[in-house]
Design an enzyme around this catalytic site. Structure first.
Site, PDB file in Angstrom:
ATOM      1  N   HIS A   1      38.666  37.917  47.708  1.00  0.00           N
ATOM      2  CA  HIS A   1      38.746  39.357  47.413  1.00  0.00           C
ATOM      3  C   HIS A   1      38.689  39.585  45.900  1.00  0.00           C
ATOM      4  O   HIS A   1      38.918  38.660  45.117  1.00  0.00           O
ATOM      5  CB  HIS A   1      40.053  39.963  47.952  1.00  0.00           C
ATOM      6  CG  HIS A   1      41.274  39.453  47.245  1.00  0.00           C
ATOM      7  ND1 HIS A   1      41.759  38.171  47.410  1.00  0.00           N
ATOM      8  CD2 HIS A   1      42.096  40.044  46.335  1.00  0.00           C
ATOM      9  CE1 HIS A   1      42.828  37.999  46.653  1.00  0.00           C
ATOM     10  NE2 HIS A   1      43.051  39.113  45.981  1.00  0.00           N
TER      11      HIS A   1
ATOM     12  N   ASP B   1      40.680  42.359  43.249  1.00  0.00           N
ATOM     13  CA  ASP B   1      41.900  43.161  43.367  1.00  0.00           C
ATOM     14  C   ASP B   1      41.589  44.659  43.402  1.00  0.00           C
ATOM     15  O   ASP B   1      40.746  45.154  42.630  1.00  0.00           O
ATOM     16  CB  ASP B   1      42.844  42.876  42.191  1.00  0.00           C
ATOM     17  CG  ASP B   1      43.377  41.443  42.228  1.00  0.00           C
ATOM     18  OD1 ASP B   1      43.534  40.887  43.331  1.00  0.00           O
ATOM     19  OD2 ASP B   1      43.629  40.883  41.141  1.00  0.00           O
TER      20      ASP B   1
ATOM     21  N   HIS C   1      38.512  36.069  44.039  1.00  0.00           N
ATOM     22  CA  HIS C   1      39.409  34.917  43.999  1.00  0.00           C
ATOM     23  C   HIS C   1      40.061  34.706  45.352  1.00  0.00           C
ATOM     24  O   HIS C   1      40.064  35.616  46.203  1.00  0.00           O
ATOM     25  CB  HIS C   1      40.445  35.035  42.874  1.00  0.00           C
ATOM     26  CG  HIS C   1      41.278  36.278  42.920  1.00  0.00           C
ATOM     27  ND1 HIS C   1      40.807  37.506  42.520  1.00  0.00           N
ATOM     28  CD2 HIS C   1      42.550  36.485  43.339  1.00  0.00           C
ATOM     29  CE1 HIS C   1      41.753  38.408  42.668  1.00  0.00           C
ATOM     30  NE2 HIS C   1      42.828  37.830  43.180  1.00  0.00           N
TER      31      HIS C   1
ATOM     32  N   ARG D   1      52.272  38.524  38.181  1.00  0.00           N
ATOM     33  CA  ARG D   1      50.935  39.074  37.934  1.00  0.00           C
ATOM     34  C   ARG D   1      51.026  40.398  37.187  1.00  0.00           C
ATOM     35  O   ARG D   1      51.783  41.287  37.586  1.00  0.00           O
ATOM     36  CB  ARG D   1      50.200  39.286  39.265  1.00  0.00           C
ATOM     37  CG  ARG D   1      48.755  39.685  39.078  1.00  0.00           C
ATOM     38  CD  ARG D   1      48.028  39.808  40.400  1.00  0.00           C
ATOM     39  NE  ARG D   1      47.787  41.209  40.724  1.00  0.00           N
ATOM     40  CZ  ARG D   1      47.146  41.615  41.815  1.00  0.00           C
ATOM     41  NH1 ARG D   1      46.712  40.742  42.710  1.00  0.00           N
ATOM     42  NH2 ARG D   1      46.970  42.899  42.028  1.00  0.00           N
TER      43      ARG D   1
HETATM   44  C1  SIN Z   1      46.275  37.302  43.879  1.00  0.00           C
HETATM   45  O1  SIN Z   1      45.389  37.528  44.679  1.00  0.00           O
HETATM   46  O2  SIN Z   1      46.537  38.051  42.964  1.00  0.00           O
HETATM   47  C2  SIN Z   1      47.098  36.033  44.008  1.00  0.00           C
HETATM   48  C3  SIN Z   1      46.410  34.855  43.434  1.00  0.00           C
HETATM   49  C4  SIN Z   1      47.267  33.618  43.496  1.00  0.00           C
HETATM   50  O3  SIN Z   1      48.439  33.696  43.849  1.00  0.00           O
HETATM   51  O4  SIN Z   1      46.752  32.552  43.156  1.00  0.00           O
END
Ligand code: SIN
Length: 308
Positions: A113, A115, A273, A288
């Site tokens: 996906h 974000d 990612h 994050r």
């Molecule tokens: C996310 O999608 O922000 C999480 C990525 C992760 O935990 O590696």
């Protein structure tokens, strides 16, 4: 200039920062920066250049407080407070991404996906800091959506150029269904809410123009893209399935192994990612910070803006 030329130029001009690509497609590790300290202009310029050239950049051995994390992020724009996942009580802009050792369910981000593409202005990028990582597993993969676009046939590029797609958070955070299906399986270790507001829809170009680079990237993802505008979901599915598979072909990706203190900063406009969920029985905790981006521009909008 090709990727090798970019790297050679960096090597010539860099003083205390070194930029080391970790894969042929995307991703570079940046050495020689302490993110707990204020950044001087030269280092910031090098980081910006590495971010533009490599699309996702990584730092190792950092020790940063939420305030220092935010201070680094503030160089790149305003912060997003996630609409459905809770932030830290004192710092709502810092979102803990956690999976506890006794949680054998889903993990946050465990599907390909980009974000928050359901926003009018999806994220420019996210900065993820590792506080507690499993001894093995829990890597994150990234896929260049520049390459995803560039490796399509001319005919496909031409068709997609004029198309837009509908994005929504409904499949992840919507109220429908008997159990809430977040990223493939329920995410139990995080405070995530569902709501009617997740049903909202947002229309974005399928091929996105990135103003700084003048490059184009594919801008659909399997979590939030629901259908092409003017098409039914059933009609959209075969083409979306093709694009989702093509977008994350192994040769478009890199895979990052986290250590405590690692930081990843990805350009969310031009990457997807995937957080691997292969560490049941071990704990993983990240923080994050997400930077607000611009409204995605189509190629014609981008070229008009450039000419103006
Ligand atoms: C996310 O999608 O922000 C999480 C990525 C992760 O935990 O590696």
């Amino acid at each position: 200039m090709g990727r090798n030329g970019v790297i050679q130029e960096e090597a010539k001009t860099m003083s205390n920062i070194e930029v080391l690509p970790i894969a042929g497609a995307v991703g570079a590790e940046i050495c020689g920066v302490d993110l707990s300290e204020p950044l001087n202009n030269a280092n910031l310029a090098q980081i910006r250049k590495a971010f533009a050239d490599h699309v996702v950049i990584f730092f190792r051995d950092q020790k940063i407080t939420p305030e220092q994390h935010l201070a680094f992020g503030a160089h790149f724009g305003e912060f997003d407070v996630h609409r459905f996942a809770a932030g830290l009580p004192d710092h709502p802009e810092v979102m803990p991404v956690v999976k506890e050792a006794d949680d054998n369910g889903g993990n946050f981000g465990g599907l390909w996906h980009s974000d928050v593409t359901f926003y009018e202005k999806p994220a420019l990028g996210s900065i993820l800091y590792a506080l507690d990582v499993p001894t093995y597993g829990g890597d994150t993969m990234f896929a260049s959506q520049y390459l995803a676009y560039e490796t399509l046939s001319d005919g496909m590029k031409e068709m997609l150029e004029g198309m837009t797609a509908i994005h929504s958070a409904k499949r992840v955070y919507g109220n429908q269904g008997t159990s809430i299906n977040r990223f493939g399986a329920e995410v139990k270790s995080m405070k995530v809410r569902a709501g009617d507001d997740a049903e909202a829809e947002m229309e974005h170009p399928v091929i996105r123009y990135i103003p700084e680079s003048g490059r184009r990237c594919l801008f659909v993802n399997p979590v939030y893209t629901i259908r092409f505008a003017g098409w039914t979901e059933e009609e959209s599915k075969p083409l979306l399935d093709f694009l989702h598979t093509h977008a994350v072909r192994p040769e478009h990706t890199c895979r990052f192994k986290w250590e405590t203190g690692s930081v990843a900063f990805w350009d969310n406009r031009a990457t997807q990612h995937y957080a691997l969920n292969d560490y049941h029985g071990q704990r993983r905790e990240m923080h994050r910070v997400t930077i607000v981006g611009e409204r995605p521009m189509s190629i014609s909008e981008g070229e008009r803006a450039k000419a103006a």
